[in-house]
Design a protein around this motif. Structure first.
Motif, PDB file in Angstrom:
ATOM      1  N   ALA A 159       0.762  -1.377   0.019  1.00 47.03           N
ATOM      2  CA  ALA A 159      -0.173  -0.152  -0.110  1.00 47.03           C
ATOM      3  C   ALA A 159       0.788   1.217  -0.117  1.00 47.03           C
ATOM      4  O   ALA A 159       0.562   2.292  -0.666  1.00 47.03           O
ATOM      5  N   ALA A 162       2.428   1.793  -3.220  1.00 45.46           N
ATOM      6  CA  ALA A 162       1.762   2.216  -4.289  1.00 45.46           C
ATOM      7  C   ALA A 162       1.396   3.840  -4.236  1.00 45.46           C
ATOM      8  O   ALA A 162       1.336   4.601  -4.953  1.00 45.46           O
ATOM      9  N   SER A 196      -6.214   6.694  -3.772  1.00 46.76           N
ATOM     10  CA  SER A 196      -5.315   5.675  -4.047  1.00 46.76           C
ATOM     11  C   SER A 196      -5.456   4.534  -2.940  1.00 46.76           C
ATOM     12  O   SER A 196      -5.633   3.428  -2.968  1.00 46.76           O
ATOM     13  N   THR A 200      -6.748   0.790  -2.994  1.00 48.57           N
ATOM     14  CA  THR A 200      -5.951  -0.306  -2.834  1.00 48.57           C
ATOM     15  C   THR A 200      -6.366  -1.064  -1.205  1.00 48.57           C
ATOM     16  O   THR A 200      -6.304  -2.551  -1.538  1.00 48.57           O
ATOM     17  N   SER A 204      -7.367  -4.991  -1.598  1.00 50.14           N
ATOM     18  CA  SER A 204      -6.473  -5.968  -0.525  1.00 50.14           C
ATOM     19  C   SER A 204      -7.531  -6.799   0.249  1.00 50.14           C
ATOM     20  O   SER A 204      -7.256  -7.879   0.521  1.00 50.14           O
ATOM     21  N   THR A 234     -13.569  -0.808  -9.638  1.00 48.71           N
ATOM     22  CA  THR A 234     -12.556   0.307  -9.722  1.00 48.71           C
ATOM     23  C   THR A 234     -12.770   0.938 -11.185  1.00 48.71           C
ATOM     24  O   THR A 234     -12.539   2.329 -11.149  1.00 48.71           O
ATOM     25  N   SER A 273      -1.996   1.839 -10.087  1.00 47.51           N
ATOM     26  CA  SER A 273      -1.221   1.403  -9.095  1.00 47.51           C
ATOM     27  C   SER A 273      -1.777   0.247  -7.985  1.00 47.51           C
ATOM     28  O   SER A 273      -1.317  -0.548  -7.651  1.00 47.51           O
ATOM     29  N   SER A 274      -3.153   0.686  -7.947  1.00 47.08           N
ATOM     30  CA  SER A 274      -4.018  -0.418  -7.234  1.00 47.08           C
ATOM     31  C   SER A 274      -4.027  -1.757  -7.503  1.00 47.08           C
ATOM     32  O   SER A 274      -4.273  -2.922  -6.941  1.00 47.08           O
ATOM     33  N   ALA A 278       0.488  -2.439  -5.971  1.00 46.94           N
ATOM     34  CA  ALA A 278       0.335  -3.074  -4.544  1.00 46.94           C
ATOM     35  C   ALA A 278       0.513  -4.634  -4.826  1.00 46.94           C
ATOM     36  O   ALA A 278       1.094  -5.470  -3.962  1.00 46.94           O
TER      37      ALA A 278
END
Length: 306
Positions: A159, A162, A196, A200, A204, A234, A273-274, A278
């Motif tokens: 996390a 990211a 973000s 994330t 997760s 997302t 990035s998520s 990550a």
């Protein structure tokens, strides 16, 4: 579990990692070479207010000021289309207002009036900038602690990686293209961190759930399944946010243009990035089912009654 309809996100993880490394290298290089072009909120400067008889053309005013040598002028309306506020990144000059008025009056048929000519100090000083940097590092550390407590230490590393990835790329974008960095852009970067992080954590949570629920499948297969399940959420969140930000960037005016651009870049990079940064970190750190299984409850020994 049927994996036929699952998108193979992790099959492109090496390409994604290479792209991230290139983007980070360009961003860090731009920050090192160009630095950030701080706006008047950070540097201070002069403020001139000009009154027009008719609604003014901001683009024409900017061109006139550039022709007169004021390349760093920030021009915006102030209350009404006939009230123009001009911010200049230079030391105060008692005659600056008259000079600006003369530069603008030459290309106008209407009569202009000087309403204000004053010096504005920096709203963010060097000490506050340093404290803000330390505060951001502390925030990232606390996020790492929270995610480690909420999920697992490997998730917290992913996390924070990211978040750092997103912030550096947004800063590098502004450094590379020499865009003004002011308080609205700083606010946008803080919003990017929140956006973000939220994305994330959602991903997760699904990864942890599937590692506990799915008895078969390698970590990469479980990761692909989790990312596929959260992809719809997302994309819907990101696309609706981007639509609003595009409208703000195009029609929002000069005041929030930097804010909208920073959020546009941040939301796009944060969505990427998520999914990849990550998750890539989790794979690189060898995430497995044993890391996420809940601890077994110990049975209490009960003494036999006499």
């Amino acid at each position: 579990m049927n994996f036929q309809n699952v998108i193979n996100f992790m099959g492109f993880r090496k390409i994604a990692a290479a792209c991230s490394i290139v983007l980070l290298a360009v961003s860090i290089g731009a920050l090192a070479v160009n630095g950030l072009k701080f706006g008047l909120d950070f540097t201070g400067g002069s403020l001139v207010e000009i009154g027009y008889e008719q609604p003014a053309d901001l683009n024409k005013i900017r061109d006139q000021l550039k022709g007169a040598g004021y390349d760093d002028a920030v021009v915006q309306t102030f209350g009404s289309p006939t009230d123009i506020l001009i911010r200049l990144g230079q030391d105060h000059d008692p005659e600056l207002g008259d000079k600006v008025l003369s530069a603008l009056q030459g290309g106008e048929d209407q009569e202009l009036s000087l309403r204000r000519n004053e010096f504005v100090g920096a709203q963010v000083g060097e000490e506050l900038r340093e404290q803000g940097g330390m505060g951001m590092l502390l925030a990232l550390f606390m996020i790492m602690v929270y995610v480690a407590f909420r999920f697992q230490i490997k998730f917290s590393v992913g996390a924070v990686a990211a978040l750092a990835h997103d912030v550096l790329i947004v800063l590098g974008f502004f450094a590379l293209f020499r865009l003004d960095f002011d308080l609205t852009v700083l606010a946008a970067i803080l919003a990017v961190i929140g956006y973000s992080l939220n994305d994330t954590i959602v991903v997760s949570d699904r990864i942890r759930e599937n590692f506990r629920k799915m008895r078969k499948g390698t970590p990469i297969e479980i990761m692909n399944n989790s990312l596929t399940q959260t992809l719809g959420r997302t994309l819907v969140t990101s696309l609706t946010t981007l639509l609003v930000l595009v409208a703000l960037a195009v029609f929002g005016g000069e005041m929030i243009h930097g804010f909208a651009i920073a959020l546009l870049v941040g939301v796009m990079v944060g969505t990427y990035s998520s999914i990849y940064v990550a998750a890539n970190v989790l794979i690189a750190m060898g995430i497995c089912k044993e890391d996420l299984m809940p601890p077994e409850e110990k049975e209490e020994e009960v003494d036999d009654l006499p």
